[in-house]
Design a protein around this motif. Structure first.
Motif, PDB file in Angstrom:
ATOM      1  N   SER A  71     -32.335  -8.398  24.497  1.00 47.14           N
ATOM      2  CA  SER A  71     -33.579  -8.678  23.793  1.00 47.14           C
ATOM      3  C   SER A  71     -34.495  -7.460  23.700  1.00 47.14           C
ATOM      4  N   LEU A  72     -34.050  -6.312  24.261  1.00 48.43           N
ATOM      5  CA  LEU A  72     -34.904  -5.127  24.262  1.00 48.43           C
ATOM      6  C   LEU A  72     -35.087  -4.599  22.842  1.00 48.43           C
ATOM      7  N   ASN A  73     -36.326  -4.347  22.464  1.00 41.72           N
ATOM      8  CA  ASN A  73     -36.644  -3.788  21.150  1.00 41.72           C
ATOM      9  C   ASN A  73     -36.684  -2.270  21.256  1.00 41.72           C
ATOM     10  N   GLY A  74     -35.722  -1.612  20.625  1.00 39.90           N
ATOM     11  CA  GLY A  74     -35.640  -0.158  20.707  1.00 39.90           C
ATOM     12  C   GLY A  74     -36.859   0.566  20.179  1.00 39.90           C
ATOM     13  N   TRP A  75     -37.608  -0.065  19.270  1.00 38.81           N
ATOM     14  CA  TRP A  75     -38.787   0.585  18.711  1.00 38.81           C
ATOM     15  C   TRP A  75     -39.900   0.728  19.752  1.00 38.81           C
ATOM     16  N   ASN A  76     -39.792  -0.031  20.834  1.00 41.97           N
ATOM     17  CA  ASN A  76     -40.836   0.015  21.854  1.00 41.97           C
ATOM     18  C   ASN A  76     -40.513   0.956  23.007  1.00 41.97           C
ATOM     19  N   ILE A  77     -39.363   1.626  22.937  1.00 41.42           N
ATOM     20  CA  ILE A  77     -38.977   2.534  24.014  1.00 41.42           C
ATOM     21  C   ILE A  77     -39.808   3.815  23.961  1.00 41.42           C
ATOM     22  N   TYR A  78     -40.044   4.325  22.759  1.00 46.28           N
ATOM     23  CA  TYR A  78     -40.767   5.589  22.592  1.00 46.28           C
ATOM     24  C   TYR A  78     -42.206   5.315  22.171  1.00 46.28           C
ATOM     25  N   HIS A  79     -43.143   5.922  22.885  1.00 48.20           N
ATOM     26  CA  HIS A  79     -44.558   5.815  22.558  1.00 48.20           C
ATOM     27  C   HIS A  79     -45.121   7.221  22.405  1.00 48.20           C
ATOM     28  N   PRO A  80     -45.528   7.611  21.213  1.00 49.27           N
ATOM     29  CA  PRO A  80     -46.016   8.982  21.012  1.00 49.27           C
ATOM     30  C   PRO A  80     -47.217   9.318  21.887  1.00 49.27           C
ATOM     31  N   GLU A  81     -48.129   8.363  22.085  1.00 51.09           N
ATOM     32  CA  GLU A  81     -49.291   8.643  22.928  1.00 51.09           C
ATOM     33  C   GLU A  81     -48.860   8.966  24.361  1.00 51.09           C
ATOM     34  N   THR A  82     -47.870   8.218  24.854  1.00 49.57           N
ATOM     35  CA  THR A  82     -47.369   8.473  26.213  1.00 49.57           C
ATOM     36  C   THR A  82     -46.753   9.851  26.319  1.00 49.57           C
ATOM     37  N   GLU A  83     -46.008  10.255  25.286  1.00 49.39           N
ATOM     38  CA  GLU A  83     -45.379  11.572  25.295  1.00 49.39           C
ATOM     39  C   GLU A  83     -46.423  12.682  25.246  1.00 49.39           C
ATOM     40  N   TYR A  84     -47.440  12.519  24.408  1.00 51.99           N
ATOM     41  CA  TYR A  84     -48.505  13.525  24.347  1.00 51.99           C
ATOM     42  C   TYR A  84     -49.255  13.604  25.675  1.00 51.99           C
ATOM     43  N   ASN A  85     -49.508  12.459  26.288  1.00 51.04           N
ATOM     44  CA  ASN A  85     -50.183  12.455  27.586  1.00 51.04           C
ATOM     45  C   ASN A  85     -49.326  13.107  28.662  1.00 51.04           C
ATOM     46  N   ARG A  86     -48.020  12.922  28.552  1.00 48.46           N
ATOM     47  CA  ARG A  86     -47.112  13.560  29.509  1.00 48.46           C
ATOM     48  C   ARG A  86     -47.207  15.076  29.437  1.00 48.46           C
ATOM     49  N   LEU A  87     -47.444  15.597  28.235  1.00 49.73           N
ATOM     50  CA  LEU A  87     -47.602  17.046  28.058  1.00 49.73           C
ATOM     51  C   LEU A  87     -48.998  17.528  28.470  1.00 49.73           C
ATOM     52  N   GLY A  88     -49.896  16.585  28.677  1.00 46.21           N
ATOM     53  CA  GLY A  88     -51.239  16.961  29.107  1.00 46.21           C
ATOM     54  C   GLY A  88     -52.301  16.838  28.044  1.00 46.21           C
ATOM     55  N   VAL A  89     -51.940  16.381  26.843  1.00 45.34           N
ATOM     56  CA  VAL A  89     -52.907  16.274  25.748  1.00 45.34           C
ATOM     57  C   VAL A  89     -53.983  15.245  26.110  1.00 45.34           C
ATOM     58  N   GLY A  90     -55.229  15.695  26.098  1.00 45.19           N
ATOM     59  CA  GLY A  90     -56.351  14.797  26.336  1.00 45.19           C
ATOM     60  C   GLY A  90     -56.663  14.516  27.784  1.00 45.19           C
ATOM     61  N   ASN A  91     -55.763  14.894  28.725  1.00 38.31           N
ATOM     62  CA  ASN A  91     -56.073  14.683  30.139  1.00 38.31           C
ATOM     63  C   ASN A  91     -56.092  16.006  30.905  1.00 38.31           C
ATOM     64  N   MET A  92     -54.924  16.576  31.179  1.00 38.63           N
ATOM     65  CA  MET A  92     -54.895  17.866  31.868  1.00 38.63           C
ATOM     66  C   MET A  92     -55.389  18.995  30.978  1.00 38.63           C
ATOM     67  N   ASN A  93     -55.173  18.866  29.687  1.00 41.95           N
ATOM     68  CA  ASN A  93     -55.585  19.903  28.745  1.00 41.95           C
ATOM     69  C   ASN A  93     -56.530  19.289  27.717  1.00 41.95           C
ATOM     70  N   LYS A  94     -57.793  19.606  27.827  1.00 42.30           N
ATOM     71  CA  LYS A  94     -58.814  19.047  26.936  1.00 42.30           C
ATOM     72  C   LYS A  94     -58.908  19.797  25.608  1.00 42.30           C
ATOM     73  N   ASN A  95     -58.112  20.841  25.444  1.00 43.77           N
ATOM     74  CA  ASN A  95     -58.166  21.619  24.197  1.00 43.77           C
ATOM     75  C   ASN A  95     -57.478  20.912  23.041  1.00 43.77           C
ATOM     76  N   TRP A  96     -56.712  19.853  23.354  1.00 41.75           N
ATOM     77  CA  TRP A  96     -55.967  19.126  22.326  1.00 41.75           C
ATOM     78  C   TRP A  96     -56.339  17.654  22.361  1.00 41.75           C
ATOM     79  N   LYS A  97     -56.218  17.021  21.218  1.00 35.03           N
ATOM     80  CA  LYS A  97     -56.537  15.599  21.107  1.00 35.03           C
ATOM     81  C   LYS A  97     -55.517  14.904  20.220  1.00 35.03           C
ATOM     82  N   ILE A  98     -55.462  13.605  20.339  1.00 33.65           N
ATOM     83  CA  ILE A  98     -54.611  12.769  19.490  1.00 33.65           C
ATOM     84  C   ILE A  98     -55.440  12.271  18.310  1.00 33.65           C
ATOM     85  N   THR A  99     -54.847  12.346  17.121  1.00 42.16           N
ATOM     86  CA  THR A  99     -55.529  11.857  15.927  1.00 42.16           C
ATOM     87  C   THR A  99     -54.644  10.870  15.172  1.00 42.16           C
TER      88      THR A  99
END
Length: 228
Positions: A71-99
């Motif tokens: 029943s797993l929906n493959g479209w829900n495995i990848y979350h772009p916001e989670t990936e950007y946050n993993r790289l530090g966007v918006g948290n560890m590195n305030k120079n970048w933001k999500i739009t």
């Protein structure tokens, strides 16, 4: 693969390899009563290896325990916001933001709905920048080193054309990318995958490349053509 004729004294299987080698398996009919069966077995093994059934392909038979649920929906495995946050966007590195300015793919059909850009750039400033890049592919973040702050961005060619048009909004965006890059805030390197001759020829079709140098629109950039 070449399989020898039944009229010969031996069963042959010959392989012509990509490195120009030729390998031959020969099964003697005179000295081995099971030569025909051995050849059939070898052919069967080769068919399984060269032309496997779909169920035996890696993508089908390998499943992590986490993803074995039917029943797993493959479209829900990848979350772009989670990936950007993993790289530090918006948290560890305030120079970048999500739009979400491209949420309905209005500005660029080939870009995702979630993008990362420098925090100093307002969304409304991105709209004219979309129009200056081929197919709307403005410079956006692809990778951010969470330790050094070094960033890799991607974009398409600028639409400078034969008259070397410019865009203050595009220049502002690249300036913001330079400022957001902690590793080398003095120089922004632009890597154009094309040969320079192709980039110059594209100017006749409305495309082109960034004008760099001390008296150019992008004096803080260094342009390199990779010639691919």
């Amino acid at each position: 693969v070449k399989i020898g004729s039944k009229q010969t004294k031996a069963y042959d299987i010959e392989f012509d390899c990509k490195d120009l080698r030729s390998v031959r398996f020969q099964f003697s009919k005179e000295h081995d009563k099971n030569a025909h069966e051995k050849r059939k077995k070898l052919v069967s093994i080769l068919e399984d290896l060269l032309f496997p059934k779909k169920e035996m392909l890696f993508a089908f038979y390998f499943k992590n325990d986490k993803y074995k649920q039917d029943s797993l929906n493959g479209w829900n495995i990848y979350h772009p916001e989670t990936e950007y946050n993993r790289l530090g966007v918006g948290n560890m590195n305030k120079n970048w933001k999500i739009t979400y300015i491209n949420s309905n793919h209005e500005h660029c059909k080939s870009y995702p709905s979630v993008l990362a850009v420098p925090s100093s750039i307002r969304d409304e400033d991105l709209i004219p920048a979309f129009r200056f890049r081929s197919k709307g592919r403005i410079p956006v973040l692809s990778y951010l080193n969470p330790h050094t702050g070094a960033a890799i961005c991607r974009c398409s060619q600028p639409m400078t054309g034969a008259f070397n048009k410019s865009s203050q909004d595009d220049e502002k965006l690249l300036t913001a990318i330079l400022a957001a890059n902690n590793s080398n805030p003095q120089r922004l390197y632009l890597l154009d995958a094309r040969p320079k001759a192709n980039a110059v020829a594209n100017m006749a079709l409305g495309g082109g490349y960034e004008s760099t140098g001390s008296h150019s629109n992008y004096p803080f950039c260094q342009l390199e053509f990779l010639g691919l």
